[in-house]
Design a protein around this motif. Structure first.
Motif, PDB file in Angstrom:
ATOM      1  N   MET A   1       1.225  -1.214  -0.009  1.00 39.35           N
ATOM      2  CA  MET A   1       0.501   0.016   0.230  1.00 39.35           C
ATOM      3  C   MET A   1       0.787   1.191   0.432  1.00 39.35           C
ATOM      4  SD  MET A   1      -3.334   0.456   2.248  1.00 39.35           S
ATOM      5  CE  MET A   1      -3.487   1.528   3.458  1.00 39.35           C
ATOM      6  N   ASN A   2       0.651   1.933  -1.291  1.00 41.06           N
ATOM      7  CA  ASN A   2       1.398   3.430  -0.777  1.00 41.06           C
ATOM      8  C   ASN A   2       1.130   4.210   0.977  1.00 41.06           C
ATOM      9  OD1 ASN A   2      -1.582   3.700  -1.744  1.00 41.06           O
ATOM     10  ND2 ASN A   2       0.081   5.181  -4.348  1.00 41.06           N
ATOM     11  N   GLY A   3       1.937   5.058   1.045  1.00 40.78           N
ATOM     12  CA  GLY A   3       1.893   5.987   1.710  1.00 40.78           C
ATOM     13  C   GLY A   3       2.208   7.415   1.842  1.00 40.78           C
ATOM     14  N   PRO A   4       1.396   8.215   2.764  1.00 48.40           N
ATOM     15  CA  PRO A   4       1.984   9.832   2.558  1.00 48.40           C
ATOM     16  C   PRO A   4       3.846  10.140   2.449  1.00 48.40           C
ATOM     17  CG  PRO A   4       1.595   9.840   4.627  1.00 48.40           C
ATOM     18  CD  PRO A   4       1.112   8.387   3.664  1.00 48.40           C
ATOM     19  N   ALA A   5       4.306  10.772   1.823  1.00 51.59           N
ATOM     20  CA  ALA A   5       5.488  10.599   0.917  1.00 51.59           C
ATOM     21  C   ALA A   5       6.313  11.295   2.855  1.00 51.59           C
ATOM     22  CB  ALA A   5       6.104  11.688   0.314  1.00 51.59           C
ATOM     23  N   ALA A   6       7.627  11.177   2.790  1.00 55.63           N
ATOM     24  CA  ALA A   6       8.068  12.137   4.017  1.00 55.63           C
ATOM     25  C   ALA A   6       9.386  12.756   3.471  1.00 55.63           C
ATOM     26  CB  ALA A   6       8.480  10.843   4.877  1.00 55.63           C
ATOM     27  N   PRO A   7       9.106  13.600   2.963  1.00 48.87           N
ATOM     28  CA  PRO A   7       9.562  14.942   2.493  1.00 48.87           C
ATOM     29  C   PRO A   7      10.521  15.733   3.256  1.00 48.87           C
ATOM     30  CG  PRO A   7       7.983  16.449   2.030  1.00 48.87           C
ATOM     31  CD  PRO A   7       7.137  14.632   3.206  1.00 48.87           C
ATOM     32  N   GLN A   8      12.056  15.284   2.987  1.00 49.04           N
ATOM     33  CA  GLN A   8      12.911  16.798   3.412  1.00 49.04           C
ATOM     34  C   GLN A   8      12.962  17.243   2.772  1.00 49.04           C
ATOM     35  OE1 GLN A   8      16.291  13.388   3.559  1.00 49.04           O
ATOM     36  NE2 GLN A   8      16.302  12.616   5.299  1.00 49.04           N
ATOM     37  N   HIS A   9      12.784  17.243   1.746  1.00 53.06           N
ATOM     38  CA  HIS A   9      13.133  18.428   0.604  1.00 53.06           C
ATOM     39  C   HIS A   9      11.970  18.286   0.449  1.00 53.06           C
ATOM     40  CE1 HIS A   9      14.765  21.605  -1.528  1.00 53.06           C
ATOM     41  NE2 HIS A   9      14.578  21.856  -2.353  1.00 53.06           N
ATOM     42  N   LEU A  10      10.803  19.713   0.592  1.00 53.61           N
ATOM     43  CA  LEU A  10       9.260  19.939  -0.573  1.00 53.61           C
ATOM     44  C   LEU A  10       9.836  19.954  -1.643  1.00 53.61           C
ATOM     45  CD1 LEU A  10       6.535  21.818   0.716  1.00 53.61           C
ATOM     46  CD2 LEU A  10       7.129  22.007  -1.598  1.00 53.61           C
ATOM     47  N   VAL A  11       9.097  19.154  -2.502  1.00 53.01           N
ATOM     48  CA  VAL A  11       9.439  19.624  -4.479  1.00 53.01           C
ATOM     49  C   VAL A  11       7.738  19.129  -5.016  1.00 53.01           C
ATOM     50  CG1 VAL A  11      10.254  18.665  -6.776  1.00 53.01           C
ATOM     51  CG2 VAL A  11      11.461  18.348  -4.517  1.00 53.01           C
ATOM     52  N   THR A 202       1.628  10.549 -13.673  1.00 56.29           N
ATOM     53  CA  THR A 202       1.890   9.881 -12.542  1.00 56.29           C
ATOM     54  C   THR A 202       3.308   9.436 -12.383  1.00 56.29           C
ATOM     55  OG1 THR A 202       0.038   8.571 -11.666  1.00 56.29           O
ATOM     56  CG2 THR A 202       1.660   7.299 -11.578  1.00 56.29           C
ATOM     57  N   LEU A 203       3.961   8.848 -13.679  1.00 53.14           N
ATOM     58  CA  LEU A 203       5.603   8.843 -13.365  1.00 53.14           C
ATOM     59  C   LEU A 203       6.187  10.253 -13.278  1.00 53.14           C
ATOM     60  CD1 LEU A 203       4.684   6.216 -16.476  1.00 53.14           C
ATOM     61  CD2 LEU A 203       5.606   5.646 -14.815  1.00 53.14           C
ATOM     62  N   ASP A 204       6.162  10.811 -13.951  1.00 52.91           N
ATOM     63  CA  ASP A 204       6.795  12.408 -13.831  1.00 52.91           C
ATOM     64  C   ASP A 204       6.557  12.609 -12.763  1.00 52.91           C
ATOM     65  OD1 ASP A 204       7.725  12.475 -16.324  1.00 52.91           O
ATOM     66  OD2 ASP A 204       5.995  13.714 -17.404  1.00 52.91           O
ATOM     67  N   ASP A 205       5.312  12.572 -11.916  1.00 55.10           N
ATOM     68  CA  ASP A 205       5.511  12.835 -10.596  1.00 55.10           C
ATOM     69  C   ASP A 205       6.955  12.252 -10.088  1.00 55.10           C
ATOM     70  OD1 ASP A 205       3.929  15.115 -10.689  1.00 55.10           O
ATOM     71  OD2 ASP A 205       2.129  14.709 -10.308  1.00 55.10           O
ATOM     72  N   ALA A 206       6.710  10.527  -9.909  1.00 52.05           N
ATOM     73  CA  ALA A 206       7.413  10.158  -9.762  1.00 52.05           C
ATOM     74  C   ALA A 206       8.866  10.566  -9.884  1.00 52.05           C
ATOM     75  CB  ALA A 206       7.734   8.669  -9.440  1.00 52.05           C
ATOM     76  N   THR A 211       6.811  16.066  -4.131  1.00 55.35           N
ATOM     77  CA  THR A 211       6.815  15.522  -3.407  1.00 55.35           C
ATOM     78  C   THR A 211       5.338  15.849  -2.551  1.00 55.35           C
ATOM     79  OG1 THR A 211       7.495  17.408  -2.166  1.00 55.35           O
ATOM     80  CG2 THR A 211       8.801  15.076  -1.758  1.00 55.35           C
ATOM     81  N   HIS A 212       4.828  17.321  -3.229  1.00 55.76           N
ATOM     82  CA  HIS A 212       3.950  17.802  -3.317  1.00 55.76           C
ATOM     83  C   HIS A 212       3.189  18.433  -4.280  1.00 55.76           C
ATOM     84  CE1 HIS A 212       5.253  18.235   1.400  1.00 55.76           C
ATOM     85  NE2 HIS A 212       3.936  18.832   1.269  1.00 55.76           N
ATOM     86  N   VAL A 213       1.298  17.972  -4.914  1.00 54.47           N
ATOM     87  CA  VAL A 213       1.376  18.030  -6.092  1.00 54.47           C
ATOM     88  C   VAL A 213      -0.088  18.577  -5.190  1.00 54.47           C
ATOM     89  CG1 VAL A 213      -0.556  16.692  -7.839  1.00 54.47           C
ATOM     90  CG2 VAL A 213       1.402  15.349  -6.980  1.00 54.47           C
ATOM     91  N   LEU A 214      -0.244  20.500  -6.048  1.00 55.53           N
ATOM     92  CA  LEU A 214      -1.429  21.077  -6.082  1.00 55.53           C
ATOM     93  C   LEU A 214      -2.135  21.263  -6.793  1.00 55.53           C
ATOM     94  CD1 LEU A 214      -0.937  25.210  -3.933  1.00 55.53           C
ATOM     95  CD2 LEU A 214      -2.026  24.257  -6.006  1.00 55.53           C
ATOM     96  N   ARG A 215      -3.486  21.011  -7.197  1.00 53.42           N
ATOM     97  CA  ARG A 215      -3.730  21.768  -8.336  1.00 53.42           C
ATOM     98  C   ARG A 215      -5.587  20.985  -8.395  1.00 53.42           C
ATOM     99  NH1 ARG A 215      -2.605  14.736 -10.736  1.00 53.42           N
ATOM    100  NH2 ARG A 215      -3.515  13.618  -8.938  1.00 53.42           N
ATOM    101  N   GLY A 216      -5.497  22.252  -9.081  1.00 55.35           N
ATOM    102  CA  GLY A 216      -7.426  22.515  -9.151  1.00 55.35           C
ATOM    103  C   GLY A 216      -8.630  20.833  -9.013  1.00 55.35           C
ATOM    104  N   PRO A 238       3.157  11.461  -3.989  1.00 56.13           N
ATOM    105  CA  PRO A 238       3.368  13.033  -3.297  1.00 56.13           C
ATOM    106  C   PRO A 238       2.045  13.383  -2.365  1.00 56.13           C
ATOM    107  CG  PRO A 238       3.225  13.200  -5.588  1.00 56.13           C
ATOM    108  CD  PRO A 238       3.318  11.637  -5.057  1.00 56.13           C
ATOM    109  N   ALA A 239       1.828  14.134  -1.648  1.00 55.42           N
ATOM    110  CA  ALA A 239       1.117  14.511  -1.001  1.00 55.42           C
ATOM    111  C   ALA A 239       0.053  15.629  -2.321  1.00 55.42           C
ATOM    112  CB  ALA A 239       1.278  15.167   0.254  1.00 55.42           C
ATOM    113  N   TYR A 240      -1.002  16.155  -1.548  1.00 56.25           N
ATOM    114  CA  TYR A 240      -2.045  16.262  -2.366  1.00 56.25           C
ATOM    115  C   TYR A 240      -2.794  17.132  -1.674  1.00 56.25           C
ATOM    116  CZ  TYR A 240      -1.301  12.211  -5.863  1.00 56.25           C
ATOM    117  OH  TYR A 240      -0.355  11.613  -6.428  1.00 56.25           O
ATOM    118  N   LEU A 241      -3.186  18.494  -2.785  1.00 60.66           N
ATOM    119  CA  LEU A 241      -4.019  19.445  -2.095  1.00 60.66           C
ATOM    120  C   LEU A 241      -4.971  20.311  -2.992  1.00 60.66           C
ATOM    121  CD1 LEU A 241      -3.298  22.633  -0.069  1.00 60.66           C
ATOM    122  CD2 LEU A 241      -5.113  23.044  -2.307  1.00 60.66           C
TER     123      LEU A 241
END
Ligand code: GLU
Length: 294
Positions: A1-11, A202-206, A211-216, A238-241
């Motif tokens: 199962m995939n879970g939240p990313a734990a970023p050290q540096h937000l991208v 999906t592939l490019d985000d990885a 680490t953080h996707v912000l979209r509509g 990534p985490a999403y908003l």
């Protein structure tokens, strides 16, 4: 199962498709993404989603870059063009095919529209599975005849393999259960493009370490599919908003159509971009533009 990313540096990233001019909703979204990155010494990447050869235009790529610069958006690293990354998408398609999760679909839009069994999903009619049920010899016959085809994911089989998937929202922080089955057998490689939005995004985000996707909010449902693909392909999630969309005077969401307020028009009218950016950040939109309910 995939879970939240734990970023050290937000991208994070802004990922427009060059199929039209950017409107103020895009500007608002890009500003939020940049502020998210700058607020945590993270980075903002710019990705041009131009795999749709029929609708993407070089003049829109230039326009997007000019508009973003004008509005004060500064991104990190080189601009990434999806049209230059087709090998990555092909390799993933091969992997999914090897897992037995894809099948070729020869249907035309008319075939699908004529099907009386098409149920509705979050984004309209769901593919009724016509080609999933094709006997193997018939599939082979059509392939050998060079029949145009897309590649669809067998969603039931994919969900069975991946198990329950979730995605994490970073604002407000929560874990959301995804419902990929509601979307049916979505297309991962189109007849007219080597990959679909869902796969390439999906592939490019990885690959870009996002680490953080912000979209509509219009792409909220897509996240169900993206987190399923992440689970199947062993990619980080990534985490999403998903932010609300802006509505025009007609109450319809802004789109790349003439009546939406294009950033290029504001630029031509001599609007002060710093003022516009400050207004957008403060949630003050031009007359007639309002925020849709979440
Ligand atoms: N390329 C998409 C668009 O212009 C956005 C993709 C995304 O942010 O995931 O609507």
């Amino acid at each position: 199962m995939n879970g939240p990313a734990a970023p050290q540096h937000l991208v994070t990233r802004f990922a427009p498709s060059p199929t039209g001019r950017l409107h103020i909703g895009h500007g608002w979204s890009a500003l939020m993404a940049m502020d998210l990155a700058r607020g945590s010494s993270g980075s903002l990447r710019l990705r041009i989603e131009d795999i749709d050869g029929a609708r993407s235009r070089a003049e829109h790529v230039d326009g997007i870059i000019e508009d973003l610069r004008w509005l004060g958006i500064v991104w990190d690293g080189p601009v990434v063009f999806q049209s230059q990354r087709l090998d990555l998408y092909m390799t993933a398609l091969d992997r999914l095919r090897g897992m037995g999760l894809l099948y070729p679909c020869f249907c035309t839009r008319a075939d699908i529209a004529a099907s009386t069994t098409a149920p509705h999903g979050p984004e309209g009619p769901v593919y009724p599975g016509i080609c999933r049920q094709l006997p193997e010899p018939e599939r082979e016959r059509q392939m050998a005849a060079g029949q145009a085809h897309a590649w669809r994911i067998d969603m039931k089989a994919a969900v069975k393999k991946a198990g329950g998937v979730t995605w994490s929202s970073f604002s407000p922080p929560s874990v959301v259960a995804a419902d990929p089955l509601a979307h049916g057998d979505v297309v991962l490689a189109r007849k007219d493009a080597p990959a679909s939005y869902h796969l390439s995004c999906t592939l490019d985000d990885a690959a870009m370490g996002i680490t953080h996707v912000l979209r509509g909010n219009d792409l909220r449902a897509a996240t169900d599919i993206h987190c399923l693909l992440q689970a199947l392909l062993g990619l980080p999630s990534p985490a999403y908003l998903h932010h609300p969309l802006l509505l025009g005077p007609d109450g319809k969401r802004l789109a790349k159509r003439a009546e939406s307020i294009a950033l290029a028009d504001l630029r031509d009218q001599g609007v002060d971009p710093a003022r516009l950016a400050a207004d957008l950040r403060a949630g003050v939109f031009p007359v007639g533009i309002s925020l849709a309910d979440a």
